[in-house]
Design a protein around this motif. Sequence first.
Motif, PDB file in Angstrom:
ATOM      1  N   SER A   1      31.097  37.859  36.466  1.00 48.81           N
ATOM      2  CA  SER A   1      31.933  36.829  35.857  1.00 48.81           C
ATOM      3  C   SER A   1      31.107  36.045  34.841  1.00 48.81           C
ATOM      4  O   SER A   1      29.872  36.065  34.860  1.00 48.81           O
ATOM      5  CB  SER A   1      32.502  35.878  36.919  1.00 48.81           C
ATOM      6  OG  SER A   1      31.461  35.165  37.571  1.00 48.81           O
TER       7      SER A   1
ATOM      8  N   VAL B   1      36.643  36.508  35.196  1.00 46.63           N
ATOM      9  CA  VAL B   1      36.168  37.206  36.390  1.00 46.63           C
ATOM     10  C   VAL B   1      36.690  38.632  36.361  1.00 46.63           C
ATOM     11  O   VAL B   1      37.900  38.858  36.221  1.00 46.63           O
ATOM     12  CB  VAL B   1      36.628  36.502  37.681  1.00 46.63           C
ATOM     13  CG1 VAL B   1      36.086  37.241  38.910  1.00 46.63           C
ATOM     14  CG2 VAL B   1      36.169  35.056  37.693  1.00 46.63           C
ATOM     15  N   ASP B   2      35.796  39.588  36.510  1.00 43.97           N
ATOM     16  CA  ASP B   2      36.155  41.008  36.509  1.00 43.97           C
ATOM     17  C   ASP B   2      36.376  41.462  37.947  1.00 43.97           C
ATOM     18  O   ASP B   2      35.447  41.496  38.754  1.00 43.97           O
ATOM     19  CB  ASP B   2      35.024  41.816  35.854  1.00 43.97           C
ATOM     20  CG  ASP B   2      35.341  43.293  35.798  1.00 43.97           C
ATOM     21  OD1 ASP B   2      36.518  43.656  35.950  1.00 43.97           O
ATOM     22  OD2 ASP B   2      34.390  44.091  35.605  1.00 43.97           O
ATOM     23  N   ASN B   3      37.638  41.791  38.298  1.00 43.50           N
ATOM     24  CA  ASN B   3      37.965  42.334  39.612  1.00 43.50           C
ATOM     25  C   ASN B   3      38.282  43.824  39.490  1.00 43.50           C
ATOM     26  O   ASN B   3      38.444  44.349  38.380  1.00 43.50           O
ATOM     27  CB  ASN B   3      39.163  41.598  40.222  1.00 43.50           C
ATOM     28  CG  ASN B   3      38.800  40.197  40.665  1.00 43.50           C
ATOM     29  OD1 ASN B   3      38.302  39.985  41.759  1.00 43.50           O
ATOM     30  ND2 ASN B   3      39.053  39.221  39.795  1.00 43.50           N
TER      31      ASN B   3
ATOM     32  N   GLU C   1      36.619  30.524  32.369  1.00 48.90           N
ATOM     33  CA  GLU C   1      35.931  31.547  33.159  1.00 48.90           C
ATOM     34  C   GLU C   1      36.672  32.880  33.069  1.00 48.90           C
ATOM     35  O   GLU C   1      37.904  32.929  33.082  1.00 48.90           O
ATOM     36  CB  GLU C   1      35.830  31.124  34.626  1.00 48.90           C
ATOM     37  CG  GLU C   1      35.089  32.142  35.485  1.00 48.90           C
ATOM     38  CD  GLU C   1      34.988  31.742  36.947  1.00 48.90           C
ATOM     39  OE1 GLU C   1      34.074  32.226  37.639  1.00 48.90           O
ATOM     40  OE2 GLU C   1      35.841  30.943  37.410  1.00 48.90           O
TER      41      GLU C   1
ATOM     42  N   GLU D   1      35.393  41.468  43.818  1.00 50.05           N
ATOM     43  CA  GLU D   1      34.990  40.740  42.624  1.00 50.05           C
ATOM     44  C   GLU D   1      33.695  41.301  42.061  1.00 50.05           C
ATOM     45  O   GLU D   1      32.747  41.563  42.791  1.00 50.05           O
ATOM     46  CB  GLU D   1      34.808  39.254  42.956  1.00 50.05           C
ATOM     47  CG  GLU D   1      34.452  38.406  41.751  1.00 50.05           C
ATOM     48  CD  GLU D   1      34.309  36.936  42.113  1.00 50.05           C
ATOM     49  OE1 GLU D   1      33.300  36.324  41.716  1.00 50.05           O
ATOM     50  OE2 GLU D   1      35.200  36.418  42.801  1.00 50.05           O
TER      51      GLU D   1
ATOM     52  N   ARG E   1      24.431  32.319  40.305  1.00 46.53           N
ATOM     53  CA  ARG E   1      24.883  31.929  38.973  1.00 46.53           C
ATOM     54  C   ARG E   1      23.713  31.395  38.123  1.00 46.53           C
ATOM     55  O   ARG E   1      23.463  30.183  38.097  1.00 46.53           O
ATOM     56  CB  ARG E   1      25.979  30.864  39.078  1.00 46.53           C
ATOM     57  CG  ARG E   1      27.207  31.339  39.848  1.00 46.53           C
ATOM     58  CD  ARG E   1      28.352  30.355  39.739  1.00 46.53           C
ATOM     59  NE  ARG E   1      29.418  30.670  40.655  1.00 46.53           N
ATOM     60  CZ  ARG E   1      30.406  31.551  40.430  1.00 46.53           C
ATOM     61  NH1 ARG E   1      30.447  32.193  39.279  1.00 46.53           N
ATOM     62  NH2 ARG E   1      31.338  31.783  41.337  1.00 46.53           N
TER      63      ARG E   1
ATOM     64  N   THR F   1      27.631  33.983  45.562  1.00 48.82           N
ATOM     65  CA  THR F   1      27.560  34.337  44.149  1.00 48.82           C
ATOM     66  C   THR F   1      26.355  33.632  43.543  1.00 48.82           C
ATOM     67  O   THR F   1      26.212  32.413  43.694  1.00 48.82           O
ATOM     68  CB  THR F   1      28.831  33.936  43.390  1.00 48.82           C
ATOM     69  OG1 THR F   1      29.961  34.592  43.966  1.00 48.82           O
ATOM     70  CG2 THR F   1      28.732  34.325  41.923  1.00 48.82           C
TER      71      THR F   1
ATOM     72  N   ASP G   1      41.717  41.452  35.686  1.00 49.88           N
ATOM     73  CA  ASP G   1      40.823  40.416  35.168  1.00 49.88           C
ATOM     74  C   ASP G   1      41.464  39.063  35.431  1.00 49.88           C
ATOM     75  O   ASP G   1      42.677  38.899  35.284  1.00 49.88           O
ATOM     76  CB  ASP G   1      40.599  40.588  33.663  1.00 49.88           C
ATOM     77  CG  ASP G   1      39.757  41.813  33.346  1.00 49.88           C
ATOM     78  OD1 ASP G   1      38.920  42.191  34.176  1.00 49.88           O
ATOM     79  OD2 ASP G   1      39.959  42.393  32.248  1.00 49.88           O
ATOM     80  N   LYS G   2      40.632  38.111  35.816  1.00 47.85           N
ATOM     81  CA  LYS G   2      41.106  36.764  36.110  1.00 47.85           C
ATOM     82  C   LYS G   2      40.548  35.812  35.062  1.00 47.85           C
ATOM     83  O   LYS G   2      39.347  35.772  34.824  1.00 47.85           O
ATOM     84  CB  LYS G   2      40.645  36.343  37.505  1.00 47.85           C
ATOM     85  CG  LYS G   2      40.966  34.911  37.891  1.00 47.85           C
ATOM     86  CD  LYS G   2      40.388  34.596  39.269  1.00 47.85           C
ATOM     87  CE  LYS G   2      40.555  33.135  39.637  1.00 47.85           C
ATOM     88  NZ  LYS G   2      39.912  32.827  40.950  1.00 47.85           N
TER      89      LYS G   2
ATOM     90  N   GLY H   1      27.972  34.942  36.604  1.00 51.71           N
ATOM     91  CA  GLY H   1      28.222  35.049  38.039  1.00 51.71           C
ATOM     92  C   GLY H   1      27.920  36.444  38.544  1.00 51.71           C
ATOM     93  O   GLY H   1      28.466  37.430  38.042  1.00 51.71           O
TER      94      GLY H   1
END
Length: 279
Positions: A266, A69-71, A67, A263, A237, A235, A75-76, A255
């Motif tokens: 994603s 994830v754009d914060n 995954e 957040e 999805r 969220t 980035d995660k 996401g």
Amino acid sequence: MFLSFYSFSQNDDDIVYSKTQEDSIYIHHYEDDQLPVKILHAEPLYIDLIRDLGARKGEKEWNVGMELVDNLKYDKYETLVEYEWAPINRLGFEVELPFVFYAPQEGVERDSIPSDKLESLKLATQWTFLVSEKMNMSMALGYINEITFSDFRDWGDPLVKGNIYNPFFVVAKRWGRNWHSLIYTGPSIEQVYKSKTFDFSYEINPSFHYMIPGTTNFVGVEFNQTIESGDFDMTIRPQMRVALADNLLVGIVAGIPIYRENERMSAFCRLIWEPGNNH
């Protein structure tokens, strides 16, 4: 299992299968009456189940998930490896290791963002207590226990940070041959050893899918909703699953967060391998 059906003209003395017939043949194959009763359900890709509802003894499955994830500040990247198996009919177990890595956005100091970590050791079980052929419905109870670890920056100080207790309930129904709905819900209680605190949240995760006739391929949407300290997060999805081979599938999930301040978008991908799958 992904099955292919071929259509020929009756002039060649072969059978012509309509979409309805193809789907009926596939469902009959999946729900083989020579085996313990099991209903075909489309199961969500992000909050996935411990094992198929109505799992049969000897079933097993490997999952690898990734995954992004754009914060706002970083980035995660999360990756997970999990193994599921059913030692007896209708009872499933799972072991999962999720890893998380972070990369700062441009201009953000590395020390100001979370540290990389092995998030937890997740152990889970699920028991399908109802399988109804008449209603095309299954229900299950389950429990997930997560032993959480400190991040790599503080690794070993302490090693184990806490525990997460997560009992859950699942109800799934197939409407006709192709439409599927499922609700996965339950509380999550996080215990932090150092501060001796408990954090409580509640999850409600409904999903809806359309399964392509004669296959296990589907398109659908999952709604991951959390209520914590009076705050509601959700969220959305949208997702799809495609069979690459008889026992190899890939799921792709986007996401779209609602009401989440930090957040943004994603993307998640799950590779599913069922060794020795005969369904």
